[in-house]
Design a protein around this motif. Structure first.
Motif, mmCIF file in Angstrom:
data_model
loop_
_atom_site.group_PDB
_atom_site.id
_atom_site.type_symbol
_atom_site.label_atom_id
_atom_site.label_comp_id
_atom_site.label_asym_id
_atom_site.label_seq_id
_atom_site.Cartn_x
_atom_site.Cartn_y
_atom_site.Cartn_z
ATOM 1 N N UNK A 1 0.830 -1.213 0.000
ATOM 2 C CA UNK A 1 0.000 0.000 0.000
ATOM 3 C C UNK A 1 0.863 1.261 0.000
ATOM 4 N N UNK A 2 1.932 1.263 0.803
ATOM 5 C CA UNK A 2 2.796 2.441 0.869
ATOM 6 C C UNK A 2 3.574 2.641 -0.434
ATOM 7 N N UNK A 3 3.986 1.561 -1.045
ATOM 8 C CA UNK A 3 4.745 1.691 -2.291
ATOM 9 C C UNK A 3 3.844 2.138 -3.445
ATOM 10 N N UNK A 4 2.549 1.914 -3.319
ATOM 11 C CA UNK A 4 1.585 2.377 -4.327
ATOM 12 C C UNK A 4 1.065 3.784 -4.008
ATOM 13 N N UNK A 5 1.373 4.274 -2.821
ATOM 14 C CA UNK A 5 0.823 5.555 -2.361
ATOM 15 C C UNK A 5 1.333 6.714 -3.203
ATOM 16 N N UNK A 6 0.418 7.533 -3.710
ATOM 17 C CA UNK A 6 0.791 8.618 -4.627
ATOM 18 C C UNK A 6 0.945 9.975 -3.941
ATOM 19 N N UNK A 7 0.739 10.038 -2.645
ATOM 20 C CA UNK A 7 0.857 11.311 -1.942
ATOM 21 C C UNK A 7 -0.506 11.952 -1.716
ATOM 22 N N UNK A 8 -0.484 13.131 -1.106
ATOM 23 C CA UNK A 8 -1.694 13.854 -0.718
ATOM 24 C C UNK A 8 -1.700 15.208 -1.409
ATOM 25 N N UNK A 9 -2.851 15.638 -1.910
ATOM 26 C CA UNK A 9 -2.897 16.957 -2.568
ATOM 27 C C UNK A 9 -2.338 18.065 -1.680
ATOM 28 N N UNK A 10 -1.393 18.830 -2.250
ATOM 29 C CA UNK A 10 -0.847 19.973 -1.526
ATOM 30 C C UNK A 10 0.199 19.651 -0.485
ATOM 31 N N UNK A 11 0.642 18.390 -0.452
ATOM 32 C CA UNK A 11 1.708 18.014 0.484
ATOM 33 C C UNK A 11 2.928 17.603 -0.334
ATOM 34 N N UNK A 12 3.942 18.479 -0.390
ATOM 35 C CA UNK A 12 5.152 18.269 -1.194
ATOM 36 C C UNK A 12 4.756 17.738 -2.574
#
Length: 488
Positions: free
Chosen positions: A321-332
């Motif tokens: 799940x973490x390796x597929x995680x694309x990030x959060x809008x507006x966070x880096x």
């Protein structure tokens, strides 16, 4: 539900009127009142619910919960000592204790709450759980996105959300828990399985009298958990909180990079595109590659890992799940449309968050420049303004100080306070009040390989100037300017 059933669940000082009538709804906003409802008078910062009793009755309220009796003779009056706290209890009873049916994870701290909640949601969903989310960006319920008006909703709204989640079969939920919500008793009567502490740095000192009060507010979460508390032991305030909550009956698990902890990240390798690290903990020994190449993303991942491991999610599913995680809008968040140089939008609006982002950028910039565009919000904590100015002056090659939701404050006054801090450094800077013009200046000044950080607003889509709310999205504005200037 009969009014008397609700009254049996709370402590009351006095009752005048019929308590055998049926209550079909509960409200604290008189404009939303419907027939046969209970209206709760909340004393807020801007107004007092007791002033709207007559309006609530006209709209159909048959009972009023208040701290001060309002003589009307038209509705049952219930007097209590604290309507905020009582509202949480009544809402919990009215909606049939919904949080008890959900594995609920609460995340508190100054920075990282949003990223941690999104990571936890991704992991839980990977493991097959139906998961809700409540936070700064939005509330997510069974595919429905509800825009957030505050980080943590009022207690009545929270219980209604939990009931909605329960009704659609959601078995898990992760939520941001703000210091305001803890101090204002919005999260009373909620059953948390896991409580998470990310970090603490100066923020909201317009609300809390000092940093210690801020920490004490955050600490309240860890007295509301039933399964486990999860704390960042590398953080100085995390150590203080951990030392106290360790005495509780609920187990404590710590995470960190620098200090000895239950879960530790080791062998960290970072590039401009990703970071790889090992995580070692009880029955957990895995290597993770995360597509967010900054140190604070490792801390966020650790918080998510421990929380989900405690909830019995297999290590393999956590890693995937973490390796597929694309990030959060507006966070880096990289503005991918601009390729000549890097443009990163980030929500950093505290000294600690800004420092973390700029240090990360500095590490990647090498012999290129870091250009920072940022400002500080109006009608909020003023003490952090010169501090953030000094941080940007020390870590940026060029700072453009600009407006960031000045609200009802004079924007020029805010800019001067930031400038006071940057003036203590040898940092080069410009002052451009108009945020669009400030972003334009940064993009026109940037050359190949530079890193432009646009900080402070992140996911926000508006700019508040005076009483006016204007559409303003840092990422979209950067893209528009880049097109105008022929950069894309």
């Amino acid at each position: 539900m009969k009014l008397q059933e609700l009254l049996d669940y709370i402590e009351i000082d006095d009752v005048k009127g019929d308590t055998n009538q049926t209550i079909e709804g509960i409200y604290y906003n008189s404009q939303k009142v419907t027939p046969n409802s209970l209206f709760i008078c909340i004393k807020g910062f801007k107004t007092d619910g007791h002033l709207y009793v007559e309006d609530a009755i006209k709209r159909g309220a048959v009972a009023i919960l208040c701290e001060d009796i309002v003589e009307t003779g038209k509705a049952t009056m219930i007097k209590v000592k604290n309507t905020r706290k009582t509202m949480a209890a009544i809402a919990n009873k009215f909606f049939d204790f919904p949080s008890k049916s959900i594995d609920l994870v609460g995340v508190t701290g100054t920075n990282g709450k949003t990223s941690v909640t999104y990571m936890i949601k991704s992991i839980l969903e990977k493991s097959g759980r139906k998961t809700g989310l409540i936070g700064t960006i939005a509330t997510l319920v069974d595919g429905e996105k509800i825009d957030a008006t505050r980080t943590t909703p009022e207690s009545l709204d929270l219980q209604k959300l939990f009931k909605k989640m329960k009704n659609v079969g959601i078995d898990s939920c992760v939520m941001e828990v703000s210091s305001h919500s803890l101090d204002l008793e919005r999260v009373e009567e909620i059953t948390y399985k896991v409580g998470v502490f990310t970090n603490l740095s100066p923020d909201h000192l317009d609300f809390h009298k000092d940093l210690m009060s801020y920490r004490e507010a955050k600490k309240k979460l860890f007295y509301k958990t039933s399964l486990c508390n999860v704390i960042n032991i590398d953080d100085a305030d995390g150590k203080v909180i951990g030392k106290e909550v360790k005495k509780l009956d609920v187990p404590l698990l710590t995470y960190g990079i620098e200090e000895e902890a239950d879960y530790v990240a080791k062998n960290i390798k970072m590039s401009f595109k990703e970071v790889t690290f090992d995580v070692v903990g009880p029955n957990f020994n895995e290597t993770i590659t995360l597509g967010i190449p900054v140190k604070f993303a490792i801390y966020n991942a650790l918080a998510a890992i421990v929380s989900c491991h405690v909830l019995k999610v297999p290590a393999k599913e956590i890693v995937e799940a973490l390796e597929e995680f694309k990030g959060v809008p507006g966070r880096f968040e990289m503005v991918k449309e601009i390729e000549k140089f890097s443009v990163i939008v980030d929500y950093a609006h505290t000294p600690d968050a800004l420092e973390n982002v700029l240090k990360a950028a500095k590490g990647f910039a090498k012999d290129k420049r870091v250009i920072t565009v940022f400002g500080c919000g109006g009608d909020r904590d003023q003490t952090k303004r010169p501090v953030m100015g000094q941080i940007s002056g020390e870590l940026s090659d060029l700072t453009i100080i600009t407006s960031d939701n000045p609200r009802t404050e004079d924007p020029k006054k805010i800019l001067l306070m930031v400038e006071e801090g940057i003036g203590k450094t040898n940092g080069k800077y410009e002052v451009i009040e108009d945020r669009r013009e400030a972003i334009k200046y940064a993009l026109k000044d940037a050359t190949e390989g530079d890193i432009v950080i646009i900080a402070g607003k992140g996911h926000e889509k508006t700019q508040v100037i005076g009483q006016e709310v204007l559409v303003f999205d840092d990422e979209q504005v950067a893209i528009e300017i880049a097109r105008e200037e022929g950069l894309i």
